[in-house]
Design a protein around this motif. Structure first.
Motif, PDB file in Angstrom:
ATOM      1  N   GLU A  51       0.854  -1.187   0.000  1.00 47.32           N
ATOM      2  CA  GLU A  51       0.000   0.000   0.000  1.00 47.32           C
ATOM      3  C   GLU A  51       0.887   1.233   0.000  1.00 47.32           C
ATOM      4  OE1 GLU A  51      -3.962  -1.596   2.383  1.00 47.32           O
ATOM      5  OE2 GLU A  51      -2.948   0.194   3.109  1.00 47.32           O
ATOM      6  N   VAL A  52       0.417   2.251  -0.709  1.00 41.93           N
ATOM      7  CA  VAL A  52       1.150   3.513  -0.764  1.00 41.93           C
ATOM      8  C   VAL A  52       0.264   4.585  -0.132  1.00 41.93           C
ATOM      9  CG1 VAL A  52       2.295   5.204  -2.236  1.00 41.93           C
ATOM     10  CG2 VAL A  52       2.274   2.784  -2.905  1.00 41.93           C
ATOM     11  N   TRP A  53       0.822   5.319   0.811  1.00 43.74           N
ATOM     12  CA  TRP A  53       0.112   6.383   1.515  1.00 43.74           C
ATOM     13  C   TRP A  53       0.880   7.685   1.351  1.00 43.74           C
ATOM     14  CZ3 TRP A  53      -4.077   5.900   5.228  1.00 43.74           C
ATOM     15  CH2 TRP A  53      -4.610   4.604   5.308  1.00 43.74           C
ATOM     16  N   VAL A  54       0.152   8.795   1.516  1.00 44.82           N
ATOM     17  CA  VAL A  54       0.804  10.099   1.533  1.00 44.82           C
ATOM     18  C   VAL A  54       0.377  10.819   2.801  1.00 44.82           C
ATOM     19  CG1 VAL A  54       1.066  12.319   0.354  1.00 44.82           C
ATOM     20  CG2 VAL A  54       0.837  10.229  -0.994  1.00 44.82           C
ATOM     21  N   LEU A  55       1.351  11.395   3.486  1.00 40.43           N
ATOM     22  CA  LEU A  55       1.064  12.274   4.624  1.00 40.43           C
ATOM     23  C   LEU A  55       1.136  13.700   4.106  1.00 40.43           C
ATOM     24  CD1 LEU A  55       3.332  10.669   7.389  1.00 40.43           C
ATOM     25  CD2 LEU A  55       0.999  10.074   6.756  1.00 40.43           C
ATOM     26  N   TYR A  56       0.062  14.459   4.316  1.00 40.29           N
ATOM     27  CA  TYR A  56       0.015  15.855   3.878  1.00 40.29           C
ATOM     28  C   TYR A  56       0.250  16.747   5.083  1.00 40.29           C
ATOM     29  CZ  TYR A  56      -1.881  13.993  -0.443  1.00 40.29           C
ATOM     30  OH  TYR A  56      -2.040  13.303  -1.612  1.00 40.29           O
ATOM     31  N   LEU A  57       1.199  17.687   4.954  1.00 38.65           N
ATOM     32  CA  LEU A  57       1.611  18.522   6.083  1.00 38.65           C
ATOM     33  C   LEU A  57       1.413  20.005   5.785  1.00 38.65           C
ATOM     34  CD1 LEU A  57       5.052  16.751   6.703  1.00 38.65           C
ATOM     35  CD2 LEU A  57       2.845  16.152   7.698  1.00 38.65           C
ATOM     36  N   ASN A  58       1.197  20.769   6.857  1.00 35.34           N
ATOM     37  CA  ASN A  58       1.089  22.226   6.710  1.00 35.34           C
ATOM     38  C   ASN A  58       2.475  22.863   6.840  1.00 35.34           C
ATOM     39  OD1 ASN A  58       1.698  22.437   9.448  1.00 35.34           O
ATOM     40  ND2 ASN A  58      -0.392  22.908  10.072  1.00 35.34           N
ATOM     41  N   GLN A  59       2.499  24.196   6.862  1.00 31.35           N
ATOM     42  CA  GLN A  59       3.744  24.968   6.917  1.00 31.35           C
ATOM     43  C   GLN A  59       4.598  24.605   8.142  1.00 31.35           C
ATOM     44  OE1 GLN A  59       3.384  27.765   4.480  1.00 31.35           O
ATOM     45  NE2 GLN A  59       5.593  27.819   4.450  1.00 31.35           N
ATOM     46  N   ALA A  60       3.930  24.245   9.237  1.00 29.80           N
ATOM     47  CA  ALA A  60       4.637  23.910  10.483  1.00 29.80           C
ATOM     48  C   ALA A  60       4.980  22.417  10.568  1.00 29.80           C
ATOM     49  CB  ALA A  60       3.785  24.326  11.681  1.00 29.80           C
ATOM     50  N   LYS A  65      -3.527  15.486   6.971  1.00 36.19           N
ATOM     51  CA  LYS A  65      -4.255  14.237   6.723  1.00 36.19           C
ATOM     52  C   LYS A  65      -3.325  13.181   6.176  1.00 36.19           C
ATOM     53  CE  LYS A  65      -7.235  13.928   3.296  1.00 36.19           C
ATOM     54  NZ  LYS A  65      -8.296  14.219   2.327  1.00 36.19           N
ATOM     55  N   LYS A  66      -3.741  11.931   6.314  1.00 32.88           N
ATOM     56  CA  LYS A  66      -3.027  10.837   5.660  1.00 32.88           C
ATOM     57  C   LYS A  66      -4.015  10.145   4.742  1.00 32.88           C
ATOM     58  CE  LYS A  66      -3.193   8.029   9.911  1.00 32.88           C
ATOM     59  NZ  LYS A  66      -3.468   8.980  10.949  1.00 32.88           N
ATOM     60  N   LYS A  67      -3.530   9.777   3.565  1.00 30.92           N
ATOM     61  CA  LYS A  67      -4.438   9.212   2.567  1.00 30.92           C
ATOM     62  C   LYS A  67      -3.765   8.061   1.837  1.00 30.92           C
ATOM     63  CE  LYS A  67      -7.049  10.548  -1.512  1.00 30.92           C
ATOM     64  NZ  LYS A  67      -8.437  10.704  -1.415  1.00 30.92           N
ATOM     65  N   ARG A  68      -4.499   6.963   1.719  1.00 31.28           N
ATOM     66  CA  ARG A  68      -3.992   5.836   0.927  1.00 31.28           C
ATOM     67  C   ARG A  68      -4.212   6.181  -0.539  1.00 31.28           C
ATOM     68  NH1 ARG A  68      -6.468   0.223   2.324  1.00 31.28           N
ATOM     69  NH2 ARG A  68      -8.261   1.225   1.415  1.00 31.28           N
ATOM     70  N   VAL A  69      -3.156   6.109  -1.329  1.00 32.86           N
ATOM     71  CA  VAL A  69      -3.260   6.479  -2.743  1.00 32.86           C
ATOM     72  C   VAL A  69      -3.139   5.288  -3.672  1.00 32.86           C
ATOM     73  CG1 VAL A  69      -2.512   8.874  -2.396  1.00 32.86           C
ATOM     74  CG2 VAL A  69      -0.803   7.111  -2.876  1.00 32.86           C
ATOM     75  N   SER A  70      -2.765   4.128  -3.126  1.00 33.70           N
ATOM     76  CA  SER A  70      -2.650   2.959  -3.988  1.00 33.70           C
ATOM     77  C   SER A  70      -2.607   1.682  -3.165  1.00 33.70           C
ATOM     78  CB  SER A  70      -1.373   3.068  -4.830  1.00 33.70           C
ATOM     79  OG  SER A  70      -1.240   1.943  -5.650  1.00 33.70           O
ATOM     80  N   VAL A  71      -3.241   0.661  -3.698  1.00 36.96           N
ATOM     81  CA  VAL A  71      -3.154  -0.674  -3.126  1.00 36.96           C
ATOM     82  C   VAL A  71      -2.689  -1.575  -4.252  1.00 36.96           C
ATOM     83  CG1 VAL A  71      -4.414  -2.572  -2.056  1.00 36.96           C
ATOM     84  CG2 VAL A  71      -5.070  -0.221  -1.561  1.00 36.96           C
ATOM     85  N   GLY A  72      -1.627  -2.326  -4.009  1.00 36.43           N
ATOM     86  CA  GLY A  72      -1.059  -3.108  -5.095  1.00 36.43           C
ATOM     87  C   GLY A  72      -1.106  -4.584  -4.840  1.00 36.43           C
ATOM     88  N   GLY A  73      -0.314  -5.284  -5.611  1.00 35.53           N
ATOM     89  CA  GLY A  73      -0.214  -6.730  -5.463  1.00 35.53           C
ATOM     90  C   GLY A  73       0.812  -7.071  -4.399  1.00 35.53           C
ATOM     91  N   LEU A  74       1.462  -8.193  -4.591  1.00 33.89           N
ATOM     92  CA  LEU A  74       2.428  -8.646  -3.603  1.00 33.89           C
ATOM     93  C   LEU A  74       3.726  -7.859  -3.653  1.00 33.89           C
ATOM     94  CD1 LEU A  74       1.829 -12.471  -4.017  1.00 33.89           C
ATOM     95  CD2 LEU A  74       1.111 -11.027  -2.116  1.00 33.89           C
ATOM     96  N   SER A  75       4.030  -7.291  -4.810  1.00 28.73           N
ATOM     97  CA  SER A  75       5.331  -6.634  -4.912  1.00 28.73           C
ATOM     98  C   SER A  75       5.300  -5.225  -5.486  1.00 28.73           C
ATOM     99  CB  SER A  75       6.266  -7.486  -5.778  1.00 28.73           C
ATOM    100  OG  SER A  75       5.721  -7.589  -7.078  1.00 28.73           O
ATOM    101  N   ALA A  76       4.154  -4.746  -5.939  1.00 26.81           N
ATOM    102  CA  ALA A  76       4.147  -3.406  -6.532  1.00 26.81           C
ATOM    103  C   ALA A  76       2.758  -2.777  -6.444  1.00 26.81           C
ATOM    104  CB  ALA A  76       4.593  -3.468  -7.988  1.00 26.81           C
TER     105      ALA A  76
END
Length: 151
Positions: A51-60, A65-76
């Motif tokens: 799974e690929v996630w992104v943490l979004y941060l403000n100026q400080a 928020k954290k958001k899952r952007v992709s769910v893959g197979g066993l290796s990608a």
């Protein structure tokens, strides 16, 4: 004079404002791969797929928020960089962190991981969003591109 109903509405508005301010100051600050690891290991440690996630941060550098952007197979897992950056704009993030797991437990980055990191860093830079790190989480350990000097 205010009616009792209007008084309640005014008090509710004040309470809502107060709560929004405290939750903002309590947001988690992300300042190292250890912080990223502690936020993400509960979500990624026991998965059999990537799974690929992104943490979004403000100026400080506080977590918006954290958001899952992709769910893959066993290796990608396939990642759409445009969607990552679109979300950054929608939540007013000034920086972001890419995080994904290696179900195998081996945290060594693949050539695909390297390519994805480079592409995201460049695309984000053009859009004036800073990609602070890409962290790969394995079984109880992690690899940080930033700490390895690769971002």
């Amino acid at each position: 004079d205010m009616t009792p109903a209007r008084q309640r509405v005014a008090m509710a508005a004040v309470e809502l404002y107060r709560r929004s301010q405290t939750s903002f100051s309590k947001r988690q600050k992300i300042s190292s791969s250890k912080d990223i690891f502690s936020v993400m290991v509960p979500l990624l440690s026991d998965l059999n797929t990537e799974e690929v996630w992104v943490l979004y941060l403000n100026q400080a550098n506080k977590l918006i928020k954290k958001k899952r952007v992709s769910v893959g197979g066993l290796s990608a897992a396939h990642v759409d960089i445009r969607l990552i950056l679109k979300e950054a704009f929608l939540c007013n993030a000034t920086s972001l962190v890419l995080v994904h797991n290696h179900p195998s437990g081996n945290v060594k980055p693949s050539s695909n991981d390297d390519r994805l990191t480079h592409t995201l860093v460049e695309a984000a830079r053009l859009m004036q969003v800073k990609c602070l790190d890409h962290v790969i989480i394995g079984r109880g350990s992690c690899y940080s591109y930033a700490e390895e000097g690769k971002i």
